[in-house]
Design an enzyme around this catalytic site. Sequence first.
Site, short mmCIF file in Angstrom:
data_model
loop_
_atom_site.label_atom_id
_atom_site.label_comp_id
_atom_site.label_asym_id
_atom_site.label_seq_id
_atom_site.Cartn_x
_atom_site.Cartn_y
_atom_site.Cartn_z
N ASP A 39 -20.09 -10.45 -9.98
CA ASP A 39 -19.17 -9.39 -9.55
C ASP A 39 -19.91 -8.44 -8.60
OD1 ASP A 39 -16.33 -8.11 -10.88
OD2 ASP A 39 -17.59 -6.75 -9.71
N ILE A 40 -19.23 -8.01 -7.56
CA ILE A 40 -19.84 -7.14 -6.55
C ILE A 40 -20.13 -5.74 -7.10
CG2 ILE A 40 -17.75 -6.13 -5.51
CD1 ILE A 40 -18.93 -6.96 -2.76
N ASN A 97 -7.77 -9.74 -16.76
CA ASN A 97 -6.70 -8.78 -16.55
C ASN A 97 -5.51 -9.47 -15.92
OD1 ASN A 97 -8.08 -6.42 -17.45
ND2 ASN A 97 -9.27 -6.44 -15.56
N GLU A 105 -6.82 -6.11 -10.13
CA GLU A 105 -6.94 -5.70 -8.72
C GLU A 105 -6.83 -6.88 -7.76
OE1 GLU A 105 -10.64 -3.67 -8.39
OE2 GLU A 105 -9.87 -1.84 -9.31
N VAL A 106 -7.33 -8.02 -8.17
CA VAL A 106 -7.35 -9.18 -7.26
C VAL A 106 -6.33 -10.20 -7.77
CG1 VAL A 106 -8.75 -11.01 -6.24
CG2 VAL A 106 -9.78 -8.78 -6.72
N HIS A 110 -8.87 -14.65 -12.58
CA HIS A 110 -10.32 -14.63 -12.77
C HIS A 110 -10.63 -14.19 -14.18
CE1 HIS A 110 -8.93 -10.85 -10.99
NE2 HIS A 110 -9.88 -10.22 -11.67
P1 5GP Z 1 -9.77 -7.13 -11.84
O1 5GP Z 1 -9.60 -5.63 -11.96
O2 5GP Z 1 -8.80 -7.71 -10.83
O3 5GP Z 1 -9.75 -7.81 -13.15
O4 5GP Z 1 -11.23 -7.35 -11.29
C1 5GP Z 1 -11.55 -7.63 -9.96
C2 5GP Z 1 -13.06 -7.68 -9.87
O5 5GP Z 1 -13.40 -8.25 -8.63
C3 5GP Z 1 -13.72 -6.31 -9.94
O6 5GP Z 1 -14.64 -6.29 -11.02
C4 5GP Z 1 -14.41 -6.18 -8.58
O7 5GP Z 1 -15.65 -5.52 -8.65
C5 5GP Z 1 -14.55 -7.62 -8.15
N1 5GP Z 1 -14.55 -7.81 -6.71
C6 5GP Z 1 -13.67 -7.29 -5.80
N2 5GP Z 1 -13.95 -7.71 -4.57
C7 5GP Z 1 -15.04 -8.52 -4.68
C8 5GP Z 1 -15.80 -9.27 -3.72
O8 5GP Z 1 -15.55 -9.27 -2.54
N3 5GP Z 1 -16.85 -10.00 -4.22
C9 5GP Z 1 -17.14 -10.03 -5.55
N4 5GP Z 1 -18.18 -10.77 -5.91
N5 5GP Z 1 -16.44 -9.34 -6.47
C10 5GP Z 1 -15.41 -8.59 -6.04
#
Ligand code: 5GP
Length: 128
Positions: A39-40, A97, A105-106, A110
């Site tokens: 994760d970034i 999530n 968020e994405v 995942h």
């Molecule tokens: P969510 O809130 O959708 O469950 O988590 C999305 C995750 O994706 C977050 O923990 C965020 O830090 C990670 N993330 C978002 N953009 C990127 C990216 O470009 N590269 C990587 N490696 N992780 C990302």
Amino acid sequence: MAVDARAPYDTSNIFARILRGEIPCKKVYEDDFALAFHDINPQAPVHVLVIPKGEYVSMADFTAKAPDTLVTGFFRAVGKVAEELELVEGGYRILANAGTNSHQEVPHLHVHIFAGAPLGPMLASKIS
Ligand code: 5GP
């Protein structure tokens, strides 16, 4: 901003772009079914994301539409990542999530894998 997990798949989402190799990632595992990368913005000493190879917004979308081989292969990949990163002995947490209340968020399914330290309570309590 949180996504609507019922929305159609957006092929321009960041994880779709990582899968297509358009954006780099720190890969930890890949097979025919899944890609795993760091994760970034890590929330634990180990914070890895595992994504299926296919266009699925959420767990509900994935389990409803993905072929059995992909569902099986994806979950096996999650287990393999934990094994290969040697997280099994110390323990780890997986989390996915989905939708607005979870703050997804994405909009590509995942699974987060958190590990490397005691992770505390499962959730900040929302029951008053
Ligand atoms: P969510 O809130 O959708 O469950 O988590 C999305 C995750 O994706 C977050 O923990 C965020 O830090 C990670 N993330 C978002 N953009 C990127 C990216 O470009 N590269 C990587 N490696 N992780 C990302």
